[in-house]
Write a protein that holds these residues in place. Sequence first.
Motif, PDB file in Angstrom:
ATOM      1  N   UNK A  69       0.791  -1.225  -0.083  1.00 10.65           N
ATOM      2  CA  UNK A  69       0.150   0.046   0.095  1.00 10.65           C
ATOM      3  C   UNK A  69       0.811   1.006   0.123  1.00 10.65           C
ATOM      4  N   UNK A  70       2.254   1.110  -0.639  1.00 15.35           N
ATOM      5  CA  UNK A  70       2.893   2.302  -0.578  1.00 15.35           C
ATOM      6  C   UNK A  70       4.147   1.791  -1.715  1.00 15.35           C
ATOM      7  N   UNK A  71       5.083   2.991  -1.552  1.00 18.84           N
ATOM      8  CA  UNK A  71       6.078   2.743  -2.645  1.00 18.84           C
ATOM      9  C   UNK A  71       7.369   1.811  -2.113  1.00 18.84           C
ATOM     10  N   UNK A  76      10.801   6.117  -0.818  1.00 18.43           N
ATOM     11  CA  UNK A  76      10.631   6.924   0.676  1.00 18.43           C
ATOM     12  C   UNK A  76      11.931   7.319   0.981  1.00 18.43           C
ATOM     13  N   UNK A 126      -8.250   6.372  -0.466  1.00 19.92           N
ATOM     14  CA  UNK A 126      -7.659   6.512   1.106  1.00 19.92           C
ATOM     15  C   UNK A 126      -6.521   5.962   1.198  1.00 19.92           C
ATOM     16  N   UNK A 127      -5.645   4.717   0.718  1.00 17.88           N
ATOM     17  CA  UNK A 127      -4.616   4.346   0.773  1.00 17.88           C
ATOM     18  C   UNK A 127      -3.475   5.365   0.363  1.00 17.88           C
ATOM     19  N   UNK A 129      -3.500   8.416   0.697  1.00 16.69           N
ATOM     20  CA  UNK A 129      -3.588   9.845   1.774  1.00 16.69           C
ATOM     21  C   UNK A 129      -2.344  10.445   1.957  1.00 16.69           C
ATOM     22  N   UNK A 130      -1.281   9.493   2.559  1.00 15.30           N
ATOM     23  CA  UNK A 130       0.105  10.147   2.707  1.00 15.30           C
ATOM     24  C   UNK A 130       0.552  10.879   1.485  1.00 15.30           C
ATOM     25  N   UNK A 132      -1.324  12.524  -0.881  1.00 17.87           N
ATOM     26  CA  UNK A 132      -2.210  13.706  -1.021  1.00 17.87           C
ATOM     27  C   UNK A 132      -1.572  14.700   0.366  1.00 17.87           C
ATOM     28  N   UNK A 133      -1.544  14.246   1.250  1.00 16.16           N
ATOM     29  CA  UNK A 133      -0.882  15.212   2.467  1.00 16.16           C
ATOM     30  C   UNK A 133       0.459  15.903   1.897  1.00 16.16           C
ATOM     31  N   UNK A 134       1.148  14.969   1.361  1.00 20.37           N
ATOM     32  CA  UNK A 134       2.460  15.350   0.846  1.00 20.37           C
ATOM     33  C   UNK A 134       2.274  16.464  -0.155  1.00 20.37           C
ATOM     34  N   UNK A 136      -0.404  18.406  -0.580  1.00 20.83           N
ATOM     35  CA  UNK A 136      -1.012  19.439   0.309  1.00 20.83           C
ATOM     36  C   UNK A 136       0.222  20.428   0.910  1.00 20.83           C
ATOM     37  N   UNK A 137       1.067  19.660   1.618  1.00 23.75           N
ATOM     38  CA  UNK A 137       2.046  20.355   2.361  1.00 23.75           C
ATOM     39  C   UNK A 137       3.081  20.991   1.338  1.00 23.75           C
TER      40      UNK A 137
END
Lengths: 231, 231
Positions: A69-71, A76, A126-127, A129-130, A132-134, A136-137
């Motif tokens: 569910x991530x890279x 990272x 949903x998965x 979101x990190x 999307x938050x990145x 956003x920031x």
Amino acid sequence: MKTLIIISHPDIQDSSSQRFLQESLPQSVDITVHHLEAVYPDGKIDIQREQQLLREHNRIIFQFPFYWYSSPAMLKHWQDEVLAENFAYGARGRSLQGKELGLVLVIGVGEKEYQVGGTEGFSISTLTTPYQALANKLQMTFLKPFPIFQFQYMTEHEKMTLLLSYQQYVTMQNYDSLREKEKWYLQQLAKLKIEVDSDHTLLVIDQMEEVIEDHRMELDEIQMYIDGEVI
Amino acid sequence: MKTLIIISHPDIQDSSSQRFLQESLPQSVDITVHHLEAVYPDGKIDIQREQQLLREHNRIIFQFPFYWYSSPAMLKHWQDEVLAENFAYGARGRSLQGKELGLVLVIGVGEKEYQVGGTEGFSISTLTTPYQALANKLQMTFLKPFPIFQFQYMTEHEKMTLLLSYQQYVTMQNYDSLREKEKWYLQQLAKLKIEVDSDHTLLVIDQMEEVIEDHRMELDEIQMYIDGEVI
């Protein structure tokens, strides 16, 4: 628009989907493909170089197999090293502000499993979101993710559709607007006309262009009608 | 219950919060602290050894600084290597089934920013979805995450409260049930009685035990009353 595709994949030579995606890309000075594990086999990232690459492009795409569910770890590591304070965020530097962030996710499990009740239980929205938050920031525009489910089971026709959508995701301004898609297809047809020398093919292309343009006129008329009604 | 704390931190010697957490842990054969970057400085993971460690423990805790809404790269690398098919999931091995997965997140930004309208824009619950999906896939029980916000600004009193809650997160069965917390405090008091030799302190401890037990009796009576009413 210049696009930077940052690929993270630990075994890319074994990945038919990654090979397919790379072969799908048109030769263009506006597209840079950057495979992290190949550029930095020892994992030591040249931070200055990476930040310069980011500055030189408008659309940044992270492309990777969706492991747990991530890279993969390498991307990272890249995020943690390159997206530093006062370069990517903070008072003294917002170098990515206004750029776009996209995700191309290669996923082994079927799309229907990414929902409540499915084996994965959560949606891709949903998965991710990190990310999307990145975005956003960093004050970037987050593009709709581009998930590729079960490439290995795709038919030839599905792969051709994928190829076109992927090209659009990488190269098209205002990705996902119908009007932009039309423009994009018309551009592709115009390029094709230069390359072909059969009169018959040229005729077919001309007709396709006409069909697209007629549809657009009809859509515009309907739109005017609707707007008139509303007023 | 045996707990495995898997720490991922690239610069742990510079982290006062990680040092504090490690010093907070009681000496116990039931707790294993496992700092990945220290055990594998070259990044090469001994997969057999890691899988054996997982088998030997019931509660698995990932403890890390919350970089870009996720773990440092090393833990992700560990996930991708160790949590392999037919060990962690799949038809021929579900070694983690029924175990617990917890997260201890050290976070530099304040708690109030992790919501709509805050600088981070998403809640910890939402941002940790990839770990919830992981627990789900491995048929593990996902514990409430244990976020530590802005350790550097904590008062001494806040740190002491943190120390106790952290010990509970690591060692307490049925983490977060009030009844278990009471039991846990009574156990701590009993241990303390062996260590102290002042009569005055012993008296205070006896009184604290009595207060906790009295409260429990009152709570149980209220509960019986409520249950009676409902029937």
